[in-house]
Design a protein around this motif. Structure first.
Motif, PDB file in Angstrom:
ATOM      1  N   PHE A   1       7.305  97.512  22.202  1.00 30.77           N
ATOM      2  CA  PHE A   1       6.917  96.491  21.226  1.00 30.77           C
ATOM      3  C   PHE A   1       7.934  96.458  20.077  1.00 30.77           C
ATOM      4  O   PHE A   1       8.811  97.315  20.001  1.00 30.77           O
ATOM      5  CB  PHE A   1       5.519  96.811  20.675  1.00 30.77           C
ATOM      6  CG  PHE A   1       4.414  96.559  21.676  1.00 30.77           C
ATOM      7  CD1 PHE A   1       3.636  95.401  21.599  1.00 30.77           C
ATOM      8  CD2 PHE A   1       4.167  97.463  22.705  1.00 30.77           C
ATOM      9  CE1 PHE A   1       2.625  95.162  22.529  1.00 30.77           C
ATOM     10  CE2 PHE A   1       3.161  97.225  23.638  1.00 30.77           C
ATOM     11  CZ  PHE A   1       2.383  96.072  23.548  1.00 30.77           C
TER      12      PHE A   1
ATOM     13  N   ASN B   1       3.354  93.970  28.956  1.00 28.15           N
ATOM     14  CA  ASN B   1       2.574  93.760  27.722  1.00 28.15           C
ATOM     15  C   ASN B   1       3.447  93.552  26.480  1.00 28.15           C
ATOM     16  O   ASN B   1       3.147  92.690  25.651  1.00 28.15           O
ATOM     17  CB  ASN B   1       1.580  94.916  27.512  1.00 28.15           C
ATOM     18  CG  ASN B   1       2.232  96.290  27.455  1.00 28.15           C
ATOM     19  OD1 ASN B   1       3.328  96.483  27.982  1.00 28.15           O
ATOM     20  ND2 ASN B   1       1.555  97.239  26.837  1.00 28.15           N
TER      21      ASN B   1
ATOM     22  N   LYS C   1       3.371  90.037  24.337  1.00 30.10           N
ATOM     23  CA  LYS C   1       2.997  90.049  22.919  1.00 30.10           C
ATOM     24  C   LYS C   1       4.101  89.417  22.063  1.00 30.10           C
ATOM     25  O   LYS C   1       3.834  88.588  21.188  1.00 30.10           O
ATOM     26  CB  LYS C   1       2.754  91.505  22.486  1.00 30.10           C
ATOM     27  CG  LYS C   1       2.635  91.737  21.021  1.00 30.10           C
ATOM     28  CD  LYS C   1       1.230  91.578  20.533  1.00 30.10           C
ATOM     29  CE  LYS C   1       1.117  92.001  19.069  1.00 30.10           C
ATOM     30  NZ  LYS C   1      -0.182  91.723  18.515  1.00 30.10           N
TER      31      LYS C   1
ATOM     32  N   HIS D   1       4.273  85.580  22.485  1.00 25.37           N
ATOM     33  CA  HIS D   1       2.980  84.898  22.563  1.00 25.37           C
ATOM     34  C   HIS D   1       3.026  83.486  21.985  1.00 25.37           C
ATOM     35  O   HIS D   1       2.465  82.548  22.540  1.00 25.37           O
ATOM     36  CB  HIS D   1       1.908  85.738  21.845  1.00 25.37           C
ATOM     37  CG  HIS D   1       0.537  85.188  21.999  1.00 25.37           C
ATOM     38  ND1 HIS D   1      -0.037  84.334  21.074  1.00 25.37           N
ATOM     39  CD2 HIS D   1      -0.365  85.302  23.010  1.00 25.37           C
ATOM     40  CE1 HIS D   1      -1.238  83.976  21.497  1.00 25.37           C
ATOM     41  NE2 HIS D   1      -1.459  84.544  22.671  1.00 25.37           N
TER      42      HIS D   1
ATOM     43  N   GLN E   1      -1.988  92.416  27.311  1.00 28.41           N
ATOM     44  CA  GLN E   1      -1.732  91.336  26.354  1.00 28.41           C
ATOM     45  C   GLN E   1      -1.824  90.038  27.143  1.00 28.41           C
ATOM     46  O   GLN E   1      -1.942  90.066  28.370  1.00 28.41           O
ATOM     47  CB  GLN E   1      -0.338  91.499  25.742  1.00 28.41           C
ATOM     48  CG  GLN E   1      -0.153  92.778  24.946  1.00 28.41           C
ATOM     49  CD  GLN E   1      -0.885  92.765  23.618  1.00 28.41           C
ATOM     50  OE1 GLN E   1      -1.146  91.703  23.050  1.00 28.41           O
ATOM     51  NE2 GLN E   1      -1.226  93.940  23.105  1.00 28.41           N
TER      52      GLN E   1
END
Ligand SMILES: [Zn+2]
Length: 298
Positions: free
Chosen positions: A119, A158, A162, A165, A185
């Motif tokens: 992330f 994921n 994210k 998005h 996600q």
């Protein structure tokens, strides 16, 4: 076929399920087969901090470049070590280099990358830096308007889902085992598979999804995560794809991109077969499919 790789991807991570020796083994195998020649191999450089800050927070990047164990680096499930973090920094440059090469040559294989669980502000699931996010962000800067991420790793992408998005220029698609790590996600299109899905069902679902993506979103660039972990003898998963089925998967995705003259890169992502030979073979097959397609076209 153009091939991006660095010997520095092989970091010593001690006893771990992630086989970092796969990078060297894939490289040597494809060389032996004459699929890649010396002039085809491109070596990446580490991106600048300025470039990286487009996709990660300042605090997290500081932790990474100083190899600090913090709440942000700790969830990586990897040792917080220089070699490992440097390899993933380099991998961001590798996927980006592959993408630039694919714009010129139509396709490029990155013998690395696919760290899709990272992330912007923390590590996760063996991933410190999301080279897929980095590359898509850089492609947007190159003026590419529609980028499709086709994530066929066993695990949901994921971190990628994210990050993009709310980004309309990037379409995120993930096809993965549903009841498994990570916490999901929302991608633009998710196909969560039940345990035990095999070749036929997988390929049919993938074919339908590709029709939707190529027919609806009409990508101008494709990033394909050709994970080897949907394999029946993978230690982390419960899907049941064969080596042959995974090669047909590669043929579907890469074939679709070639049909539409859409530049494509393939990156490795995961692969944790009981026998590392199988992981190497599955990844080599992705390269073989790409090389065959490129040969047919030229
Ligand atoms: Zn995976």
């Amino acid at each position: 076929m153009k091939f991006v790789y660095s010997p520095e991807y092989h970091a010593d991570i001690g006893l771990h399920v992630f086989p970092t020796e796969k990078y060297d083994r894939i490289y040597k195998q494809l060389q032996r087969e004459g699929l890649i020649k010396d002039g085809d191999v491109l070596f990446p450089e580490r991106p600048s901090d300025e470039q990286l800050l487009r996709v990660v927070s300042r605090e997290y990047l500081d932790d990474l470049v100083n190899y600090r164990l913090t709440a942000r680096t700790y969830p990586s499930e990897m040792p917080v070590k220089k070699d490992i973090i440097d390899a993933q920094l380099l991998c961001c440059g590798g996927s980006h280099l592959a993408a630039i090469t694919a714009l010129e040559h139509g396709a490029c294989f990155h013998n690395g990358g696919g760290f899709h669980h990272a992330f912007a502000d923390h590590a996760e699931g063996f991933c410190y830096l999301n080279d897929v996010v980095f590359t898509a962000a850089m492609m947007i800067e190159h003026g590419i308007e529609r980028i499709a991420v086709i994530d066929c790793d066993l695990h949901q992408g994921n971190g990628t889902a994210k990050f993009f998005h709310d980004e309309k220029r990037v379409f995120t698609f993930s096809m993965h085992q549903e009841h498994l790590y990570p916490a999901k996600q929302k991608s633009d299109l998710d196909i969560g598979l039940r345990n035990g899905v095999g070749d036929d069902e997988y390929l049919e679902l993938l074919g339908g999804a590709l029709e939707k993506i190529f027919g609806g979103f009409c990508p101008g660039f494709v990033i394909f995560l050709a994970g080897a972990d949907p394999y029946v003898f993978d230690q982390l998963g419960s899907l049941r794809l064969t080596v042959d089925g995974l090669s047909k998967r590669d043929e579907l995705v890469i074939g679709k991109a070639f049909e539409g003259d859409t530049p494509i890169i393939a990156v490795l992502a995961g692969g944790y077969a009981e026998n590392v030979d199988d992981t190497v073979e599955i990844h080599c097959n992705t390269a073989r499919v790409m090389a065959k397609r490129q040969k047919t076209r030229s």
